[in-house]
Design a protein around this motif. Sequence first.
Motif, PDB file in Angstrom:
ATOM      1  N   MET A 140       1.193  -3.833 -10.094  1.00  0.00           N
ATOM      2  CA  MET A 140       2.009  -3.413  -8.962  1.00  0.00           C
ATOM      3  C   MET A 140       3.448  -3.312  -9.431  1.00  0.00           C
ATOM      4  SD  MET A 140       2.406  -6.831  -6.553  1.00  0.00           S
ATOM      5  CE  MET A 140       0.649  -7.052  -6.326  1.00  0.00           C
ATOM      6  N   SER A 141       4.261  -2.607  -8.699  1.00  0.00           N
ATOM      7  CA  SER A 141       5.653  -2.436  -9.086  1.00  0.00           C
ATOM      8  C   SER A 141       6.418  -3.748  -8.938  1.00  0.00           C
ATOM      9  CB  SER A 141       6.309  -1.362  -8.224  1.00  0.00           C
ATOM     10  OG  SER A 141       6.418  -1.816  -6.887  1.00  0.00           O
ATOM     11  N   TYR A 185       0.837  -1.208   0.000  1.00  0.00           N
ATOM     12  CA  TYR A 185       0.000   0.000   0.000  1.00  0.00           C
ATOM     13  C   TYR A 185       0.871   1.257   0.000  1.00  0.00           C
ATOM     14  CZ  TYR A 185      -2.777   3.856   1.802  1.00  0.00           C
ATOM     15  OH  TYR A 185      -3.355   5.089   1.973  1.00  0.00           O
ATOM     16  N   LEU A 186       1.887   1.272   0.842  1.00  0.00           N
ATOM     17  CA  LEU A 186       2.724   2.458   0.984  1.00  0.00           C
ATOM     18  C   LEU A 186       3.466   2.804  -0.305  1.00  0.00           C
ATOM     19  CD1 LEU A 186       4.198   1.928   4.566  1.00  0.00           C
ATOM     20  CD2 LEU A 186       2.544   3.666   3.852  1.00  0.00           C
ATOM     21  N   LEU A 190       3.326   2.175 -14.264  1.00  0.00           N
ATOM     22  CA  LEU A 190       4.190   2.306 -13.095  1.00  0.00           C
ATOM     23  C   LEU A 190       5.662   2.355 -13.477  1.00  0.00           C
ATOM     24  CD1 LEU A 190       2.444  -0.301 -10.743  1.00  0.00           C
ATOM     25  CD2 LEU A 190       2.181   2.182 -10.720  1.00  0.00           C
ATOM     26  N   MET A 233       2.668   1.622  -3.471  1.00  0.00           N
ATOM     27  CA  MET A 233       1.768   1.809  -4.603  1.00  0.00           C
ATOM     28  C   MET A 233       0.997   3.115  -4.507  1.00  0.00           C
ATOM     29  SD  MET A 233       0.417  -2.111  -5.189  1.00  0.00           S
ATOM     30  CE  MET A 233      -0.507  -1.727  -6.671  1.00  0.00           C
ATOM     31  N   SER A 234       0.755   3.576  -3.277  1.00  0.00           N
ATOM     32  CA  SER A 234       0.076   4.856  -3.091  1.00  0.00           C
ATOM     33  C   SER A 234       1.059   6.020  -3.042  1.00  0.00           C
ATOM     34  CB  SER A 234      -0.733   4.831  -1.788  1.00  0.00           C
ATOM     35  OG  SER A 234       0.122   4.692  -0.671  1.00  0.00           O
ATOM     36  N   LYS A 235       2.351   5.671  -3.172  1.00  0.00           N
ATOM     37  CA  LYS A 235       3.434   6.664  -3.158  1.00  0.00           C
ATOM     38  C   LYS A 235       3.521   7.425  -1.836  1.00  0.00           C
ATOM     39  CE  LYS A 235       3.343   7.295  -8.173  1.00  0.00           C
ATOM     40  NZ  LYS A 235       4.430   6.340  -8.405  1.00  0.00           N
ATOM     41  N   ARG A 236       3.076   6.765  -0.751  1.00  0.00           N
ATOM     42  CA  ARG A 236       3.247   7.371   0.573  1.00  0.00           C
ATOM     43  C   ARG A 236       4.730   7.339   0.982  1.00  0.00           C
ATOM     44  NH1 ARG A 236      -1.546   8.230  -0.201  1.00  0.00           N
ATOM     45  NH2 ARG A 236      -3.234   8.232   1.321  1.00  0.00           N
TER      46      ARG A 236
END
Length: 433
Positions: free
Chosen positions: A347-348, A15-16, A390, A18-21
Amino acid sequence: MLSILGFSMIAVFMYLIMSKRLSALVAIMLVPIIFGVIGGFFTELGPMMQEGVEGIASTAIMILFAILYFGIMIDSGLFDPLISKILKIVKGDPLKIVVGTAILSMTVALDGDGTTTYIITVSALLPLYKRLGMNKIILATVAMLSMGVMNMTPWGGASAMAMASLNLDASELFLPMIPVMGFGLIWVLVVAFILGKGERKRLGVVEIQHSHTNSEANSELAATTVSRDYRRPKLVWFNFILTIVLMASLIIDFMSLTILFMIAFAIALLVNYPDLKDQQDRIAVHSKNALAVVSIVIAAGIFTGIMSGTKMIDAMAITLVSFIPESFGPFLPVIVAFASAPFTFFMSNNAFYFGVLPIIAQAADAYGISAAEIGRASLIGQPIHVLSPLVAAAHLLIGLVGTDFGDLQRFAVKWALGTVTVMTIAAIILGVI
């Protein structure tokens, strides 16, 4: 409990990034540490992380020197004669131009860097496509297909991550994949022939002046890659022979890939740029690409060290195996080969190879399937991965060619799926998976 903790860690990690957090580099180090502390392993984390980093140190060093070596080869102009030859041969024949696009992009993609591959290929051949009114999406598609296969080299990114996450070396993971990649490249040439034949039927063969087109292409190439001051045309044959010897040595596997690339880089740098200032300049130019790949591989040592040391990976594998029907077990490598395509598209590579692949490999162990086999299967989806939004290099290619991302994906996806299918069949027949 460990299984829940492990899956939660993977979910947070994915999540972190892929959401670029968080960047993948930061997330891959801090997330496992936090979850390790939550799991009550605080006092044991140090040795776990140390062991993980030590396990992938050799792989990281090999990737570093491979990137630097191929960077020197491009700077010195190793591929310039090939570019000139292709431009001279293809002339105004769309079929030859598309096949030439495939050959050039395959060769340049040896360095494993999509950015360099796209810049050189597009700069050399886009003027021809424009001059003849050819479909520029074909140029982008063929370059992407070539990159999708060549991205499987140990220094290309995907293999490096697979080796790091599964604690494998290149001789276990990559060398058996070389003939499979060969079939993939043959398929790319077949696609180029089909697309080129269609363009020849649509446009016919156009008579153009070679000298004008060649100078236009070469001027763009010079402007977008490297200063002509660093070209070494008199050393082309030396660099070619050195590269052939290096590739042969990799296949023979008589010495560590890490040592081979270190020696080859030292020789290439000394012979091409004996001046110390030039050496420093060339290393500085390529250090950015090298650092981006190598740092994530080294950081992955913390991730894999904690996953293994806390036994989270074992608990997750047991849970995963319980959901896999018994009859599906022997076919897991084939399933992974096809599943890696959508996984790495949505996903990356970081998320897939460090988050998902270790779990699958551990689950496969229950069926007597080696981690190396699962690792090889996971690479086969790369031709689809390079089409993902991506991938930063894909956006560069879109900008260079001047087309729409959606149009390119719709046009290229069926051919990319063909590459995945051909390589999967080849891998099964050759016993690679």
